[in-house]
Motif scaffolding. Sequence first.
Motif, PDB file in Angstrom:
ATOM      1  N   LYS A 215      -2.171  32.893  32.704  1.00 34.66           N
ATOM      2  CA  LYS A 215      -2.831  33.576  33.809  1.00 34.66           C
ATOM      3  C   LYS A 215      -3.937  32.708  34.400  1.00 34.66           C
ATOM      4  O   LYS A 215      -4.999  33.193  34.800  1.00 34.66           O
ATOM      5  N   SER A 216      -3.668  31.414  34.424  1.00 35.79           N
ATOM      6  CA  SER A 216      -4.642  30.456  34.925  1.00 35.79           C
ATOM      7  C   SER A 216      -3.922  29.153  35.235  1.00 35.79           C
ATOM      8  O   SER A 216      -2.870  28.864  34.667  1.00 35.79           O
ATOM      9  N   SER A 217      -4.469  28.350  36.138  1.00 36.27           N
ATOM     10  CA  SER A 217      -3.882  27.060  36.451  1.00 36.27           C
ATOM     11  C   SER A 217      -4.289  26.025  35.402  1.00 36.27           C
ATOM     12  O   SER A 217      -5.258  26.218  34.647  1.00 36.27           O
TER      13      SER A 217
ATOM     14  N   HIS B  18      -2.570  22.939  40.239  1.00 37.13           N
ATOM     15  CA  HIS B  18      -3.181  24.094  40.911  1.00 37.13           C
ATOM     16  C   HIS B  18      -2.390  25.383  40.675  1.00 37.13           C
ATOM     17  O   HIS B  18      -2.909  26.469  40.919  1.00 37.13           O
ATOM     18  N   GLN B  19      -1.141  25.248  40.248  1.00 38.49           N
ATOM     19  CA  GLN B  19      -0.291  26.427  40.103  1.00 38.49           C
ATOM     20  C   GLN B  19      -0.722  27.257  38.901  1.00 38.49           C
ATOM     21  O   GLN B  19      -0.997  26.724  37.824  1.00 38.49           O
ATOM     22  N   GLU B  20      -0.770  28.558  39.093  1.00 39.71           N
ATOM     23  CA  GLU B  20      -1.148  29.443  37.995  1.00 39.71           C
ATOM     24  C   GLU B  20       0.008  29.576  37.015  1.00 39.71           C
ATOM     25  O   GLU B  20       1.148  29.812  37.398  1.00 39.71           O
ATOM     26  N   ARG B  21      -0.287  29.394  35.738  1.00 43.21           N
ATOM     27  CA  ARG B  21       0.718  29.514  34.693  1.00 43.21           C
ATOM     28  C   ARG B  21       0.768  30.958  34.222  1.00 43.21           C
ATOM     29  O   ARG B  21      -0.260  31.514  33.807  1.00 43.21           O
ATOM     30  N   ALA B  22       1.948  31.558  34.279  1.00 45.80           N
ATOM     31  CA  ALA B  22       2.075  32.980  33.957  1.00 45.80           C
ATOM     32  C   ALA B  22       1.608  33.280  32.545  1.00 45.80           C
ATOM     33  O   ALA B  22       0.927  34.281  32.300  1.00 45.80           O
TER      34      ALA B  22
ATOM     35  N   LYS C  57      -7.852  24.876  36.065  1.00 44.28           N
ATOM     36  CA  LYS C  57      -8.851  25.831  35.601  1.00 44.28           C
ATOM     37  C   LYS C  57      -8.987  25.776  34.074  1.00 44.28           C
ATOM     38  O   LYS C  57     -10.097  25.855  33.528  1.00 44.28           O
ATOM     39  N   GLN C  58      -7.860  25.611  33.390  1.00 41.88           N
ATOM     40  CA  GLN C  58      -7.910  25.581  31.928  1.00 41.88           C
ATOM     41  C   GLN C  58      -8.686  24.370  31.410  1.00 41.88           C
ATOM     42  O   GLN C  58      -9.515  24.508  30.504  1.00 41.88           O
TER      43      GLN C  58
END
Length: 446
Positions: A332-334, A325-329, A337-338
């Motif tokens: 710019k998305s978790s 769930h953590q957004e990857r810098a 989501k990817q």
Amino acid sequence: MYGLVDVQYAEHIEPIFDDSYWIKCLKGGRGGVKSWTAAHYHIEGVLLHGWRVLCGREVQKNIRESVHRLLQDRIEALGLSQYFTITATEIRANHNDGLFSFTGISDMSADGIKSYEGYDRFWGEEAHTFTRNSLDKLEPTFRKDGAQLMFTFNPELSTDEVWVRYVESNDPEILVIDCSLDNNPWRPERLIKQRDKFQGQVNQGKREQWEFDWIWGGKTKPAVEGAIYANEVAKVMEAGRLKDVPHDPTLYTHLVWDLGYNDDMTIGFVQRDGPSIRFVDYIEDNQLKYESYVKMIRKKVEEHGYRIAIDGREGGKAWLPHDGHQERAEAKSSAIKQVEDLGLEVGVNSDGDKGVPRLAIEERIRMGRQMFSRVVFDSEKCRPLFNKLQRYARKVSKETGQPAGIKKDGNDHAGDMFTYTAVIEKELVNESEKFKPLEYDLRGIV
């Protein structure tokens, strides 16, 4: 000048000079002079023939973990220091293009390893730790005419990739030499006494016979010392549950992930048939984007017909851990989501959240232990997974001597993925179960 090289080899080692072998393995127990033999062989090759030798380990965080020091010591002991220039990162011959380079294979991409295509030899020390992925990268790199690979190791597990791929292969291009204290003509009396003392402890019941066979005889053992699932993996081997496990087309195939980039990304392809958990396939790699992993998944779906929920199809879901769930810098998305954007459907757990619920590691391990007796592993596609479960271990605090978390040694990702499977086991539903709760009686299952 180079006639000064006077290196003696044990008689049983002589086949290493036969260039009809592409891969050469020196395996055995303590006192078998495997590493010294490999060092002398490659020193001579660099000095006399200008070999370029890549010396590698599965993991090498710094030069101190390489065979750099061993080579330096042997060059000095052979009286050849004047013919070499030794720096902090490499060893070069002074009169030709011969050199030794050092690297860790697991941290290199397939493109990175290609930079060594011009090298003549590879020496892999502690080769029992090499993964399938690493050997798959190495072999094409050293396929030029005359190139060879040498591996030195004390065997550990019968599922080690180097053992399965080379020792058990019966390939006429692969040489396997057993090195032991008994066939070491220079064996010191001190080691003989240590071995005999150990055997006495076995006879008295103070040590196990498998320990003697492994340390001194160079035989494999059931699991690494301190392995979390040592008893469980031994029972899998005894019961023959590491076997051919064909994909069942009537069942959904779920994807259970442990996330990584610089370290390993692991994905288990899991089917549930009543109480039975079937690991039918496995992906392990690093330094790749999610697009690459989903591409691998699509290829497997195409090749094997796995029923996976991708591109709106009905099938098994993707189960990512809580950190998905953590957004990857950088993106710019978790992670969740990817993979969703790439066409996979992420599973929703009983709490109504996407992915695997967050549980403490010890609770996950306990659930994994309960599940283990009902698991079968495909012996080919999932051997790398099973190999790492044999090594999944806790680290121990030097101060207290007590367990202090999971050992971060490259085996933890596969082990964690297995525990995530245990957490969401009952949510690995099939088509006929989509609209009813899962209940089954586990009594009597061994």
